[in-house]
Scaffold this active site. Structure first.
Site, PDB file in Angstrom:
ATOM      1  CG  HIS A   1      -0.592   0.299   2.496  1.00 27.29           C
ATOM      2  ND1 HIS A   1      -0.221  -0.662   3.407  1.00 27.29           N
ATOM      3  CD2 HIS A   1      -0.460   1.478   3.143  1.00 27.29           C
ATOM      4  CE1 HIS A   1       0.102  -0.087   4.545  1.00 27.29           C
ATOM      5  NE2 HIS A   1      -0.026   1.218   4.416  1.00 27.29           N
TER       6      HIS A   1
ATOM      7  CG  ASP B   1       0.282  -4.064   2.757  1.00 29.05           C
ATOM      8  OD1 ASP B   1       0.853  -3.574   1.768  1.00 29.05           O
ATOM      9  OD2 ASP B   1      -0.509  -3.418   3.466  1.00 29.05           O
TER      10      ASP B   1
ATOM     11  CB  SER C   1       2.677   1.886   6.233  1.00 24.06           C
ATOM     12  OG  SER C   1       1.390   1.950   6.728  1.00 24.06           O
TER      13      SER C   1
HETATM   14  N1  GLU Z   1      -2.223   0.517   7.524  1.00 24.95           N
HETATM   15  C1  GLU Z   1      -2.035   1.794   8.090  1.00 24.95           C
HETATM   16  C2  GLU Z   1      -2.346   2.848   7.051  1.00 24.95           C
HETATM   17  O1  GLU Z   1      -2.427   2.534   5.921  1.00 24.95           O
HETATM   18  C3  GLU Z   1      -0.640   2.077   8.533  1.00 24.95           C
HETATM   19  C4  GLU Z   1      -0.213   1.560   9.805  1.00 24.95           C
HETATM   20  C5  GLU Z   1      -1.025   2.057  10.967  1.00 24.95           C
HETATM   21  O2  GLU Z   1      -1.642   3.130  10.922  1.00 24.95           O
HETATM   22  O3  GLU Z   1      -0.996   1.322  11.923  1.00 24.95           O
HETATM   23  O4  GLU Z   1      -2.518   4.003   7.335  1.00 24.95           O
END
Ligand code: GLU
Length: 721
Positions: free
Chosen positions: A89, A225, A655
């Protein structure tokens, strides 16, 4: 307002270093300070490497392998040829930019067979921190004790410029200074910024984004991911703009990659760049988030996502065009829902209130504190009341102008041309150059669908105007009977800013006086009215409160440390390099349920649903599963692990962060938190806050066995046992 600076900086630093850290895993620590603050706690939890191995400036250390990825995410160097791992991502918009209907890398994945096939990414950066230095006393050394906030800000600015100039003089380094503990401390970061970053590989979205929105922020999780990039440097190994002559970067340090995997209770360390947390805001502030701010953001995003999701479901092209935008909007949308749920369920307002009560009671009982801090909380809450309508206005503006219909920001960008054209001192050549440059940027339309954009505006405009009452009355509806929908129809019928051919024609024939046509364009006029309202009205009003707000928060922070010293105080995340530590552990999401700490490929297969695009799987992965062909990447029982959770305190920006075991070896890439954990941006709760990591063995398995890119795995230093 004039607010005395409380306590000397030296006494504050003394407090930072004598505060007893909690045994739990809360906190995001500055790498250069872990030795004095928390290295004993990390060792007690199982860390075997030293603070110096994690952070050093005169010799290579782990920090040299932790790379700020394009200013937003984190990435990690895993080979002596600049190979960089981050999340799928995080690389998503780049993968999307290289995708087309013919070469759909988002859908099918991409793997460069050799260096020549790696794809250039204009305007990307990868930044390595060379040194972190405490410059608090230098910044504040000439500040008179009775300086006003405005004088203080001016002094900080002057000193910052001076220190940054001195730190970078005669070198190719860049530097910045950031305030910590709300301006009680200042740190200088000296950096090396690389600019030639190439895409090396990405799995198909059916692996890299498996479970899409439904699984985002959710555990149990089955997403691979990750994506792979490479840093290139000039022949002297120095940062350089893209050039065919550049060569793979040779880092000071790259991480060994462990094939050992994790067990429950194993020590984990996350090293990265968390973006923003607000762990010291008051109960009143949390209440505002829950009752006003999150609901308004959710309403705006629900409106736009309804349109985008429908458009993407109906067309392959729209799916590619809007993939990155949809992810950006829905990611925070879903996060805010989880955050509100977590904060409510774990009674964050009541807990903050009770801390403030303890504070107030102690202050009342101490004459000196009473004099310094007696009215502090009252002043803070009175400021909150004054700021609230402006916060609402600002958030609606952000959601509409920056995150809503793109025509607003896009047409608004032509204001510069209008202003230049009106100004007689600007020569024609400059205007021609501007127009030429803009003609070169019409690639914007590759990812634009005017109908989708118009529908987004229709879906959001009513909410937006309700949030900006005075603005509603200044919108020029043609006649009083025109509805908002008709008004939007008229915008998109008349404008030239939603059509590449029309705009190109207009720009190619542009004469100075044509600025009048831009001014008359309804999309431009509407956009300008909205942004003028924000920048001329809302923002200046908010800015008036900034000095008071800054000083109150600074005093609040130091007062908390002084009055309630038994608590641990770490600086809120601000996009700077941090270390957080924790352990692999499951959790109980609700009464009667327990979640395991890991997931497996079996779970990936079990979720497959050919009728649901979020859960499609590539045939090759299913074959590997059938044959149990996991090679050296299987765990001791022959299973393929996919993700695991741990109790590290992380945030957006983490991330892509490397996750290490006790020996400082790479065991995974952090990519998410469980839904209710997102409350940790405001309040960390060790019983439920878990970060989600993709197991490095799954990453290697996908590269090697699935994608046939074993040559990339061979670049790495794999360790076992
Ligand atoms: N998956 C989260 C995001 O895309 C990043 C990691 C998190 O916020 O813990 O913002």
């Amino acid at each position: 307002m004039k607010m005395k600076i409380v306590g000397s900086i030296l006494s504050l630093i003394a407090i930072f270093s004598t505060t007893t850290p909690i045994s739990a895993t809360e906190g995001m620590w500055i790498p250069s300070m872990i030795k004095s603050l928390v290295s004993d706690d990390m060792a007690a939890m199982g860390m075997k490497i030293s603070a110096e191995e994690l952070y050093a400036i005169n010799q290579s250390s782990v920090k040299d392998a932790v790379v700020h990825f394009n200013g937003g995410c984190t990435s990690v160097l895993v080979s002596d040829k600049g190979l960089l791992l981050t999340n799928h991502h995080c690389g998503y918009s780049r993968i999307q930019a290289h995708s087309s209907l013919e070469n759909n890398y988002l859908k099918d994945g991409f793997w460069a067979a050799n260096h020549d096939a790696e794809l250039e990414n204009p305007d990307m950066t990868a930044t390595i921190i060379k040194e972190i230095r405490d410059v608090t006393s230098e910044i504040l050394k000439d500040l008179p004790a009775d300086a006003t906030e405005v004088e203080r800000a001016a002094m900080i600015k002057t000193q910052t410029e001076k220190i940054v100039a001195e730190a970078t003089e005669g070198s190719h380094y860049s530097a910045y200074i950031r305030p910590f503990y709300y301006g009680n401390q200042f740190l200088l970061f000296i950096n090396e910024e690389y600019k030639d970053i190439r895409l090396v590989g990405a799995p198909p979205s059916s692996i890299g984004k498996y479970g899409f929105d439904t699984d985002n922020w959710v555990w149990p999780r089955h997403t691979g991911d990750f994506s792979v990039f490479r840093i290139y440097a000039d022949k002297d190994n120095k940062p350089a703009e893209y050039s065919e002559d550049n060569v793979p970067f040779k880092p000071n340090y790259h991480l060994p990659v462990s094939l050992d995997g994790v067990d429950e209770n194993d020590f984990t360390l996350v090293y990265g760049f968390p973006g923003r947390t607000e762990n010291y805001i008051t109960g009143n502030n949390v209440e505002e988030v829950l009752e006003v701010i999150n609901p308004l953001r959710l309403a705006m995003r629900e409106a736009s996502l309804g349109v985008i999701d429908k458009g993407m479901a109906g067309s392959e092209l729209t799916k590619i065009q809007y993939a990155a935008k949809q992810s950006r909007i829905s990611n925070a949308y879903k996060k805010w829902i989880g955050q509100s749920k977590g904060l409510i369920r774990h009674r964050a307002v009541a807990k903050k209130d009770s801390l403030e009560n303890v504070f107030q009671d102690r202050v009342r009982d101490n004459e000196e504190w009473n004099e310094k801090y007696g009215s502090l909380l009252l002043e803070m809450s009175s400021l909150d009341v004054q700021l609230k309508p402006h916060n609402i206005s600002r958030d609606y503006f952000i959601e509409f102008y920056y995150m809503g219909p793109e025509i607003l920001r896009f047409s608004g960008g032509f204001n510069e041309l209008v202003e230049m054209s009106k100004n007689k001192n600007v020569p024609d050549e400059e205007i021609e150059a501007w127009v030429k440059e803009r003609l070169g940027k019409l690639g914007y339309f590759k990812n634009y669908d005017a109908q989708v954009d118009e529908d987004i505006m229709k879906a959001q405009i009513r909410h937006f105007l309700d949030g900006q009452p005075p603005l509603l009355f200044t919108i020029k509806l043609k006649d009083k009977k025109e509805s908002l929908n008709e008004f939007v129809d008229r915008i998109y019928e008349e404008t030239i800013f939603d059509d590449e051919a029309k705009l190109k024609d207009f720009l190619e024939g542009y004469k100075r006086n044509d600025y009048k046509k831009i001014e008359k364009d309804l999309a431009f006029a509407f956009s300008k009215r909205i942004s003028d309202y924000y920048y001329d009205q809302t923002r200046p009003k908010m800015m008036n409160y900034v000095p008071t707000q800054d000083s109150l928060m600074r005093v609040w922070m130091s007062a908390l440390m002084e009055v309630i010293p038994e608590k641990t105080y770490y600086p809120d995340a601000n996009g700077t390099l941090r270390i957080t530590f924790g352990k692999v552990e499951g959790y109980s999401p609700f009464d009667g349920a327990d979640y395991l700490h890991y997931t497996t490929l079996e779970g990936v297969i079990a979720k497959e649903d050919p009728t649901n695009p979020e859960y499609n799987l590539p045939g090759k992965l299913k074959e590997l599963y059938e044959e149990k062909d996991y090679g050296q990447y299987a765990d001791e029982s022959g299973e393929m692990r996919v993700c695991f959770i741990a109790s590290n305190h992380t945030s957006g920006g983490n991330s892509g962060s490397p996750v290490f075991n006790d020996k400082g070896e790479l065991i995974g890439l952090n990519f998410d938190r469980t839904w209710e954990s997102t409350m940790s941006d405001i309040m960390f709760n060790p019983t439920i806050c878990r970060n989600i990591t993709v197991d490095i063995r799954y990453v290697l398995f996908i590269m090697d066995k699935f994608a046939g890119a074993g040559h990339l795995v061979e670049e790495m230093d794999l360790v076992k046992g």
